[in-house]
Design an enzyme around this catalytic site. Structure first.
Site, PDB file in Angstrom:
ATOM      1  N   ASP A  93      33.641  22.083 -23.291  1.00 39.47           N
ATOM      2  CA  ASP A  93      32.853  20.860 -23.454  1.00 39.47           C
ATOM      3  C   ASP A  93      31.824  20.697 -22.326  1.00 39.47           C
ATOM      4  OD1 ASP A  93      32.334  18.674 -25.025  1.00 39.47           O
ATOM      5  OD2 ASP A  93      33.946  17.422 -24.247  1.00 39.47           O
ATOM      6  N   GLY A 149      31.306   6.601 -20.883  1.00 39.37           N
ATOM      7  CA  GLY A 149      31.502   7.668 -19.909  1.00 39.37           C
ATOM      8  C   GLY A 149      30.302   8.563 -19.692  1.00 39.37           C
ATOM      9  N   ASN A 152      30.153  14.457 -16.689  1.00 37.68           N
ATOM     10  CA  ASN A 152      30.609  15.429 -15.689  1.00 37.68           C
ATOM     11  C   ASN A 152      32.131  15.559 -15.611  1.00 37.68           C
ATOM     12  OD1 ASN A 152      30.771  12.854 -14.671  1.00 37.68           O
ATOM     13  ND2 ASN A 152      30.328  13.474 -12.581  1.00 37.68           N
ATOM     14  N   LYS A 175      33.349   5.141 -25.511  1.00 35.53           N
ATOM     15  CA  LYS A 175      32.250   5.988 -25.987  1.00 35.53           C
ATOM     16  C   LYS A 175      31.979   7.065 -24.943  1.00 35.53           C
ATOM     17  CE  LYS A 175      27.858   6.111 -25.340  1.00 35.53           C
ATOM     18  NZ  LYS A 175      27.577   7.552 -25.308  1.00 35.53           N
ATOM     19  N   PRO A 176      32.304   8.315 -25.293  1.00 37.82           N
ATOM     20  CA  PRO A 176      32.009   9.393 -24.344  1.00 37.82           C
ATOM     21  C   PRO A 176      30.511   9.663 -24.321  1.00 37.82           C
ATOM     22  CG  PRO A 176      33.470  10.144 -26.150  1.00 37.82           C
ATOM     23  CD  PRO A 176      32.908   8.813 -26.545  1.00 37.82           C
ATOM     24  N   CYS A 283      29.292  12.442  -8.800  1.00 37.05           N
ATOM     25  CA  CYS A 283      28.607  11.249  -8.321  1.00 37.05           C
ATOM     26  C   CYS A 283      28.773  11.005  -6.827  1.00 37.05           C
ATOM     27  CB  CYS A 283      29.131  10.036  -9.073  1.00 37.05           C
ATOM     28  SG  CYS A 283      30.929   9.945  -9.013  1.00 37.05           S
ATOM     29  N   GLU A 378      18.973  11.226  -6.387  1.00 36.28           N
ATOM     30  CA  GLU A 378      20.160  11.959  -6.804  1.00 36.28           C
ATOM     31  C   GLU A 378      19.730  13.140  -7.680  1.00 36.28           C
ATOM     32  OE1 GLU A 378      22.753  10.227  -9.841  1.00 36.28           O
ATOM     33  OE2 GLU A 378      24.467  10.788  -8.621  1.00 36.28           O
ATOM     34  N   LYS A 448      26.244  -1.548  -2.854  1.00 37.95           N
ATOM     35  CA  LYS A 448      24.797  -1.473  -3.110  1.00 37.95           C
ATOM     36  C   LYS A 448      24.515  -1.054  -4.559  1.00 37.95           C
ATOM     37  CE  LYS A 448      22.587   0.098   0.780  1.00 37.95           C
ATOM     38  NZ  LYS A 448      22.467   1.002   1.946  1.00 37.95           N
ATOM     39  N   GLU A 455      37.842   1.516  -9.284  1.00 41.84           N
ATOM     40  CA  GLU A 455      38.771   2.228 -10.155  1.00 41.84           C
ATOM     41  C   GLU A 455      39.934   2.708  -9.283  1.00 41.84           C
ATOM     42  OE1 GLU A 455      36.067   4.991 -12.437  1.00 41.84           O
ATOM     43  OE2 GLU A 455      36.463   3.498 -14.001  1.00 41.84           O
TER      44      GLU A 455
END
Ligand code: NDP
Length: 481
Positions: A93, A149, A152, A175-176, A283, A378, A448, A455
């Site tokens: 995947d 989601g 990664n 929802k992926p 991330c 990023e 920020k 989580e």
């Protein structure tokens, strides 16, 4: 050659469901081969998923927390039993090496289900004595939560959101990312097998519009998103209009500060982990590596040597340490950042190359300055920026000079300095002499623009529940009327 086609695109009310929405073609990043064809959820199907979740939530919230916990721990056990097959699917995947998916992705999801399964029966309210009268509090579920989601860590993200939500008596519609839709369907199957009621964890596939429908849906009480800062801002705004709770796990440009007294091998190893694991698509990566000037030459020499020994190749080969990027779009984006870093004056230490097969070599730029694009944006790919610094005050100010605030790391042999520096860094998740370790016991989240909410850990409980206060009168009512 590889067939990862699920029985149907969506999992709603305990079973696979098909729709006639736009096609989602799932490819294996390493070969470009199509491994599954799915369809986007139509608006009606999303409504159906939310309604089914709402029904399941009522029954689920009424169960004893210990029973809810048992379902989650059983799901964790099933995941561990099937880890090899699940890791293979995750590699297909995402294109990430099996060496990673076998130990990081589903295992971390299982940890989360196990942890919150155990925690569920321990969550209690407060009793507040008022001298005769008293009050108490109850931590109640929010209702139906939406999980959206990124691509990664698709299965880990699904578990990290589902576990605390379900433990607290909520249901979830997940929802992926359209790029990695397969893992969440497996989680939905496993939860049913573990004893969850039909509808408790529904999966709907789709692109941004499906996510947006969930974020604005009147039947959704909370939206938990893992994604980029621009998407986060949009989803937060949509959710605000409906006064919904949110958790936002967004992007970063985190500093990793290496002082001259650091253990060189550990600091180099951590900088590599913080930039090249999952081909840099993480991330919390420490993508601004600040190295104290006196250590720079030795640090770069060893970093180059170890980076050039990284084994790139077939992600399904257990020896492979480094795989392709997720998509052609991401590949082009990362290549453009490399070109820009060169044009803006960065010194290419190693890497910089790319192949048609979506690989970008582990790449290191030295002599990066704070204003260069590579130090500000990023990349979400395997491109490390090494910046020099002289003093502690200077590096703290420069590390904090960013809109992001997800993570930060410090390498030093001086314990007091380690704690002092971390105390002044603007980041939600920090490491001293370690990097990117995210055990479920530790809160994970940002400050920020990188997000809000937490989580993992007990902290996540607060983000998936609300407090009801109950005043109990024990005497007669004193009324002026
Ligand atoms: P995106 O922000 O592009 O997408 C995230 C999810 O949101 C996807 O499922 C996407 O759907 C969906 N989406 C897009 N637009 C909307 C909308 N308007 N309303 C609701 N949902 C929407 O992120 P990526 O998937 O590209 O992931 C990479 C980003 O995620 C990076 O910035 C990375 O830093 C961040 N991330 C953060 C983590 C954290 O914990 N802080 C962990 C992992 C990644 P679709 O893509 O299918 O269109």
């Amino acid at each position: 050659m590889f067939d990862a086609q699920p029985a149907a695109s969506h999992f709603i009310d305990g079973k696979y469901v098909e729709s006639d929405g736009a096609e989602i073609v799932v490819t294996y990043a390493y070969t470009g081969e199509v491994i599954a064809r799915l369809h986007e959820a139509t608006p009606d199907l999303v409504d159906l998923a939310v309604a089914s979740a709402a029904r399941a939530q009522k029954e689920w919230a009424a169960r004893a927390p210990v029973d809810r916990g048992r379902v989650l721990t059983r799901a964790a056990m099933l995941i561990r039993e099937r880890n090899d097959a699940l890791a293979r699917l995750e590699t297909l995947d995402t294109g990430k090496p099996i060496q990673e998916t076998i130990c990081a992705d589903w295992p971390s999801g299982a940890d989360s289900l196990e942890f919150f399964g155990g925690l569920a029966p321990t969550v209690t309210g407060e009793m507040i004595p008022l001298g005769g009268d008293f009050a108490y509090t109850i931590r109640e579920a929010l209702g139906v939560c939406a999980g959206i989601g990124a691509w990664n860590y698709p299965s880990q993200i699904a578990c990290w959101k589902a576990a605390p939500a379900l433990a607290m008596g909520n249901a979830m519609v997940f929802k992926p990312s359209e790029m990695t839709p397969l893992g969440a369907l497996k989680l939905a199957e496993i939860l049913i097998e573990a004893g969850a009621p039909a509808g408790l964890f529904n999966v709907v596939q789709g692109r941004g519009a499906v996510g947006a429908q969930l974020a604005s849906h009147p039947g959704i009480a909370k939206v938990s998103l893992t994604g980029s800062v621009p998407t986060g801002a949009k989803v937060y705004q949509t959710a605000a209009a409906g006064m919904k709770h949110v958790t936002m796990e967004l992007g970063g440009k985190s500093p990793l500060i290496v002082f001259e007294d650091a253990n060189l091998e550990d600091a180099v190893g951590a900088a590599m982990l913080a930039n090249f694991y999952s081909s840099g698509q993480i991330c919390s990566n420490g993508t601004r590596v600040f190295v104290q000037k006196s250590l720079k030459t030795r640090f770069l020499a060893r970093l180059k040597e170890r980076t050039e020994a990284i084994i790139m190749g077939d992600p399904l080969d257990e020896a492979t340490q480094f795989g392709p990027l997720i998509s052609a779009e991401q590949h082009a984006k990362v290549k453009a950042y490399i070109e820009r870093a060169q044009a803006e004056g960065g010194t290419l230490v190693t890497g910089g190359g790319s192949s048609e097969a979506l690989f970008v070599q582990p790449t290191i730029f030295a002599d990066v300055t704070d204003t260069m694009t590579l130090a500000r944006e990023e990349v979400f790919g395997p491109v490390m920026a090494v910046l020099d610094f002289d003093t502690e005050d200077e590096v703290i100010a420069r590390a904090n000079d960013t809109q992001f605030g997800l993570a930060a790391g410090v390498f030093t042999a001086d314990l007091t300095r380690g704690h002092r520096v971390i105390g002044r860094l603007e980041a939600g998740t920090c490491w001293i002499n370690a990097y990117n370790l995210t055990p479920v016991q530790m809160p994970f989240g940002a400050v920020k623009s990188s997000g809000l909410g937490r989580e993992n850990s007990r902290a996540a409980i607060e983000h998936y529940s609300q407090v009801k206060s109950v005043y109990v009168g024990m005497g007669s009512v004193e009324s002026p009327y």
